[in-house]
Motif scaffolding. Sequence first.
Motif: not given
Length: 66
Positions: A26-28, A31-33, A38-41
């Motif tokens: 959820f946090n990732l 962050q993407q939105a 930074e670390n998309t992988a």
Amino acid sequence: MKAQELQAKTPDELRDQLVALKKEAFNLRFQQATGQLENTARMRAVRRDVARIKTVLNAKAAEAAN
């Protein structure tokens, strides 16, 4: 995280880890939105870890049912 490591854990430990990974996912996504990821992988790794845990939990449940 390897499937062998997960199979050695108890179902309660797996559920706790699953909750933690879902929070991280959820946090990732958040962050993407907002453009801060930074670390998309890491998103892919978390999704796959969630799938591994669910698979092991289902296998343990099927084993207990028999």
